[in-house]
Design an enzyme around this catalytic site. Structure first.
Site, PDB file in Angstrom:
ATOM      1  N   LYS A 157       0.821  -1.212   0.000  1.00 29.23           N
ATOM      2  CA  LYS A 157       0.000   0.000   0.000  1.00 29.23           C
ATOM      3  C   LYS A 157       0.857   1.264   0.000  1.00 29.23           C
ATOM      4  O   LYS A 157       0.559   2.219  -0.705  1.00 29.23           O
ATOM      5  CB  LYS A 157      -0.905  -0.040   1.243  1.00 29.23           C
ATOM      6  N   ARG A 203      -9.414   2.679   9.944  1.00 23.13           N
ATOM      7  CA  ARG A 203      -9.086   1.266  10.135  1.00 23.13           C
ATOM      8  C   ARG A 203     -10.138   0.548  10.959  1.00 23.13           C
ATOM      9  O   ARG A 203      -9.992  -0.653  11.203  1.00 23.13           O
ATOM     10  CB  ARG A 203      -7.746   1.161  10.831  1.00 23.13           C
ATOM     11  N   ARG A 252      10.460  -7.933   5.140  1.00 24.30           N
ATOM     12  CA  ARG A 252      10.498  -6.475   5.250  1.00 24.30           C
ATOM     13  C   ARG A 252      11.367  -5.956   6.400  1.00 24.30           C
ATOM     14  O   ARG A 252      12.121  -4.992   6.218  1.00 24.30           O
ATOM     15  CB  ARG A 252       9.063  -5.969   5.394  1.00 24.30           C
ATOM     16  N   ARG A 261      10.697  -4.392   9.519  1.00 26.89           N
ATOM     17  CA  ARG A 261      10.464  -3.196  10.332  1.00 26.89           C
ATOM     18  C   ARG A 261      10.265  -3.636  11.783  1.00 26.89           C
ATOM     19  O   ARG A 261       9.967  -4.802  12.043  1.00 26.89           O
ATOM     20  CB  ARG A 261       9.188  -2.506   9.818  1.00 26.89           C
ATOM     21  N   ARG A 274      -1.123  -7.992  13.767  1.00 24.07           N
ATOM     22  CA  ARG A 274      -1.539  -6.925  12.846  1.00 24.07           C
ATOM     23  C   ARG A 274      -2.488  -7.458  11.780  1.00 24.07           C
ATOM     24  O   ARG A 274      -3.436  -6.795  11.389  1.00 24.07           O
ATOM     25  CB  ARG A 274      -0.313  -6.253  12.226  1.00 24.07           C
TER      26      ARG A 274
HETATM   27  P1  AMP Z   1       0.912   1.285   9.261  1.00 26.26           P
HETATM   28  O1  AMP Z   1       2.204   1.907   8.918  1.00 26.26           O
HETATM   29  O2  AMP Z   1      -0.256   1.924   8.524  1.00 26.26           O
HETATM   30  O3  AMP Z   1       0.905  -0.197   9.156  1.00 26.26           O
HETATM   31  O4  AMP Z   1       0.657   1.626  10.806  1.00 26.26           O
HETATM   32  C1  AMP Z   1       1.542   1.217  11.817  1.00 26.26           C
HETATM   33  C2  AMP Z   1       0.817   1.138  13.143  1.00 26.26           C
HETATM   34  O5  AMP Z   1       0.293   2.425  13.488  1.00 26.26           O
HETATM   35  C3  AMP Z   1      -0.389   0.222  13.175  1.00 26.26           C
HETATM   36  O6  AMP Z   1      -0.032  -1.107  13.419  1.00 26.26           O
HETATM   37  C4  AMP Z   1      -1.180   0.812  14.335  1.00 26.26           C
HETATM   38  O7  AMP Z   1      -0.632   0.470  15.584  1.00 26.26           O
HETATM   39  C5  AMP Z   1      -0.970   2.296  14.151  1.00 26.26           C
HETATM   40  N1  AMP Z   1      -2.007   2.904  13.279  1.00 26.26           N
HETATM   41  C6  AMP Z   1      -1.832   3.478  12.061  1.00 26.26           C
HETATM   42  N2  AMP Z   1      -2.990   3.936  11.576  1.00 26.26           N
HETATM   43  C7  AMP Z   1      -3.936   3.645  12.499  1.00 26.26           C
HETATM   44  C8  AMP Z   1      -5.344   3.846  12.578  1.00 26.26           C
HETATM   45  N3  AMP Z   1      -6.027   4.432  11.588  1.00 26.26           N
HETATM   46  N4  AMP Z   1      -5.979   3.404  13.688  1.00 26.26           N
HETATM   47  C9  AMP Z   1      -5.311   2.825  14.696  1.00 26.26           C
HETATM   48  N5  AMP Z   1      -4.004   2.579  14.680  1.00 26.26           N
HETATM   49  C10 AMP Z   1      -3.309   2.996  13.593  1.00 26.26           C
END
Ligand code: AMP
Length: 194
Positions: A13, A88, A127, A129, A140
């Site tokens: 994404k 989300r 990946r 991270r 996740r």
């Molecule tokens: P991402 O980089 O989008 O995978 O986000 C990394 C982490 O940030 C996620 O695993 C969540 O812990 C937190 N996070 C990001 N966006 C959201 C959201 N819209 N709602 C809740 N947690 C979020």
């Protein structure tokens, strides 16, 4: 255009989001990135978010909704934006709807990047991270299935959802996304949205 981009961790994404914002001149609103910056800077939001992120959990809705409300009010969002990683949960989707209603600025489209689970696990393993440790990856993915996937039906019911097949190459996925967005532009359906 105002776009919501939904997809599981590991679907690619972020890569597609970067190409899309460059091509369509959109503000790129990645909530994951915003939260990582906040954690790094140890802001109040960052300190609260840190333990959820490292545990593979979503941060509380109220927290991220406030972050997004503030961000969407900034001037660069007026040209259009791509929401990458928000909403989300259904509660976040409803909160977004009420903000956008309030501002008379409806979404143009919701893109789903769909990748089969087996393929996701393979990609995530490669990946590396901090929140890509195997046990965190599992959490996740679970939170995606249980909390985020219901949004697909939510947006489909509003006639906004378009699904992209994310199992191909980066170029292939990008051309599917372009086909969807270009058709919105030519049909003029986003004109009233700007
Ligand atoms: P991402 O980089 O989008 O995978 O986000 C990394 C982490 O940030 C996620 O695993 C969540 O812990 C937190 N996070 C990001 N966006 C959201 C959201 N819209 N709602 C809740 N947690 C979020």
């Amino acid at each position: 255009m105002r776009i919501v981009f939904i997809g599981p961790p590991g679907a690619g994404k972020g890569t597609q989001a970067e190409r899309l914002v460059a091509r369509y001149q959109l503000a790129h609103l990645s909530t994951g990135e915003m939260l990582r910056v906040a954690c790094e800077a140890k802001t109040a939001v960052g300190i609260k978010a840190d333990k959820y992120m490292n545990g593979g959990q979503l941060v509380p809705d109220e927290l991220i909704i406030e972050v997004i409300r503030e961000r969407l009010g900034q001037p660069d969002c007026k040209i259009g934006y791509l929401l990458d990683g928000f909403p989300r949960t259904i509660a976040q989707g409803e909160a977004l709807d009420s903000m956008l209603d309030e501002w008379h600025s409806p979404l143009s489209v919701v893109l789903e990047l769909h990748v089969p689970e087996e393929e996701l696990l393979k990609r995530l393993a490669a990946r590396g991270r901090e929140d890509d440790r195997p046990e965190v990856i599992r959490l996740r993915l679970e939170s995606y299935r249980s909390q985020t996937e219901p949004l697909l039906e939510y947006y489909d019911a509003k006639g906004l959802l378009r699904r992209l097949d994310g199992s191909g190459t980066v170029d292939d996925v990008f051309s599917q996304a372009r086909a969807v967005l270009d058709s919105l532009v030519t049909s003029g359906s986003n004109r009233s949205h700007r």
